[in-house]
Write a protein that holds these residues in place. Structure first.
Motif, PDB file in Angstrom:
ATOM      1  N   TYR A  64       0.836  -1.210   0.000  1.00 14.99           N
ATOM      2  CA  TYR A  64       0.000   0.000   0.000  1.00 14.99           C
ATOM      3  C   TYR A  64       0.870   1.259   0.000  1.00 14.99           C
ATOM      4  O   TYR A  64       0.651   2.182  -0.796  1.00 14.99           O
ATOM      5  CB  TYR A  64      -0.928  -0.013   1.216  1.00 14.99           C
ATOM      6  N   LEU A  65       1.851   1.299   0.894  1.00  8.38           N
ATOM      7  CA  LEU A  65       2.710   2.487   0.988  1.00  8.38           C
ATOM      8  C   LEU A  65       3.553   2.676  -0.275  1.00  8.38           C
ATOM      9  O   LEU A  65       3.750   3.809  -0.740  1.00  8.38           O
ATOM     10  CB  LEU A  65       3.599   2.406   2.222  1.00  8.38           C
ATOM     11  N   ALA A  66       4.049   1.571  -0.834  1.00  8.48           N
ATOM     12  CA  ALA A  66       4.832   1.679  -2.073  1.00  8.48           C
ATOM     13  C   ALA A  66       3.973   2.225  -3.205  1.00  8.48           C
ATOM     14  O   ALA A  66       4.394   3.118  -3.955  1.00  8.48           O
ATOM     15  CB  ALA A  66       5.409   0.313  -2.444  1.00  8.48           C
ATOM     16  N   ASP A  67       2.754   1.705  -3.332  1.00  7.94           N
ATOM     17  CA  ASP A  67       1.851   2.200  -4.376  1.00  7.94           C
ATOM     18  C   ASP A  67       1.447   3.651  -4.128  1.00  7.94           C
ATOM     19  O   ASP A  67       1.400   4.456  -5.056  1.00  7.94           O
ATOM     20  CB  ASP A  67       0.607   1.317  -4.468  1.00  7.94           C
ATOM     21  N   LYS A  68       1.195   3.983  -2.896  1.00  8.62           N
ATOM     22  CA  LYS A  68       0.753   5.337  -2.566  1.00  8.62           C
ATOM     23  C   LYS A  68       1.845   6.374  -2.836  1.00  8.62           C
ATOM     24  O   LYS A  68       1.562   7.455  -3.343  1.00  8.62           O
ATOM     25  CB  LYS A  68       0.332   5.399  -1.093  1.00  8.62           C
ATOM     26  N   THR A  69       3.081   6.022  -2.502  1.00  4.84           N
ATOM     27  CA  THR A  69       4.183   6.986  -2.650  1.00  4.84           C
ATOM     28  C   THR A  69       4.901   6.870  -3.987  1.00  4.84           C
ATOM     29  O   THR A  69       5.660   7.767  -4.353  1.00  4.84           O
ATOM     30  CB  THR A  69       5.228   6.788  -1.531  1.00  4.84           C
ATOM     31  N   GLY A  70       4.691   5.756  -4.697  1.00  4.83           N
ATOM     32  CA  GLY A  70       5.416   5.550  -5.940  1.00  4.83           C
ATOM     33  C   GLY A  70       6.889   5.220  -5.715  1.00  4.83           C
ATOM     34  O   GLY A  70       7.716   5.426  -6.600  1.00  4.83           O
ATOM     35  N   GLN A  71       7.205   4.718  -4.531  1.00  3.36           N
ATOM     36  CA  GLN A  71       8.590   4.394  -4.194  1.00  3.36           C
ATOM     37  C   GLN A  71       8.718   2.919  -3.805  1.00  3.36           C
ATOM     38  O   GLN A  71       7.771   2.322  -3.319  1.00  3.36           O
ATOM     39  CB  GLN A  71       9.055   5.232  -3.005  1.00  3.36           C
ATOM     40  N   THR A  76      13.860  -2.482  -2.653  1.00  6.22           N
ATOM     41  CA  THR A  76      12.399  -2.493  -2.739  1.00  6.22           C
ATOM     42  C   THR A  76      11.772  -2.957  -1.425  1.00  6.22           C
ATOM     43  O   THR A  76      12.461  -3.335  -0.479  1.00  6.22           O
ATOM     44  CB  THR A  76      11.919  -3.449  -3.857  1.00  6.22           C
TER      45      THR A  76
END
Length: 166
Positions: free
Chosen positions: A10-17, A92
């Motif tokens: 969720y956080l990776a998708d939300k931040t694009g990181q 990642t």
């Protein structure tokens, strides 16, 4: 939102990181994230339970999970033989999820010298400023982790009745 893998995704998708935007890179990252969630975490957790916390010493269980942890470390070592990080060239969420399970390698009865690629990866992540900040903050919040009887009851004493009560 719950479960560490879902939170990381969720956080990776939300931040694009920390997750590649291309399908191949994303799939590679998710494959190793799920590998950690279904393998390294649960098996190292059983290692910790039987080697560190079980009220009775069960040699078969201890040996089983120490050996399984070593096998999983060998999988990591092999994977990292030709790339800096689990999913390739970039750090990642798969690395984030796996790293904490290697931190207690000594308590898991593992010697990182037996896994040179894993050892290099582990040192590289340990040197990241964000990793250092996170562990320094953890020391401030919980300077002496305690596994007393109350904590053991929460960690190991629940069953279906516990879930139905909540």
């Amino acid at each position: 939102l719950f479960e560490s893998g879902a939170i990381l995704l969720y956080l990776a998708d939300k931040t694009g990181q920390f997750i590649p935007p291309d399908m191949r890179g994303r799939t590679e990252t998710l494959q190793w994230l799920f590998w950690q969630m279904g393998g390294l975490g649960p098996m190292a957790g059983q290692n910790h339970h039987f080697v560190q916390y079980a009220p009775e010493r069960i040699p078969y269980a201890m040996e089983r999970y120490v050996k399984e942890t070593a096998r999983l470390y060998a999988v990591l070592d092999k994977r990292l033989a030709d790339r800096p990080f689990l999913a390739g060239q970039d750090y990642t969420i798969a690395d984030m999820a796996s790293y904490p399970w290697v931190v207690p390698h000594e308590r898991q009865q593992q010697d990182l010298d037996d896994f040179p690629n894993l050892k290099r990866w582990f040192a590289q992540i340990a040197e990241r400023p964000a990793t250092q900040r996170a562990y320094a903050l953890a020391e401030q919040i919980n300077p002496r982790p305690v596994m007393d009887e109350a904590a053991k009851k929460v960690m190991f004493g629940q069953d279906a009745t516990s879930v139905r009560r909540d």
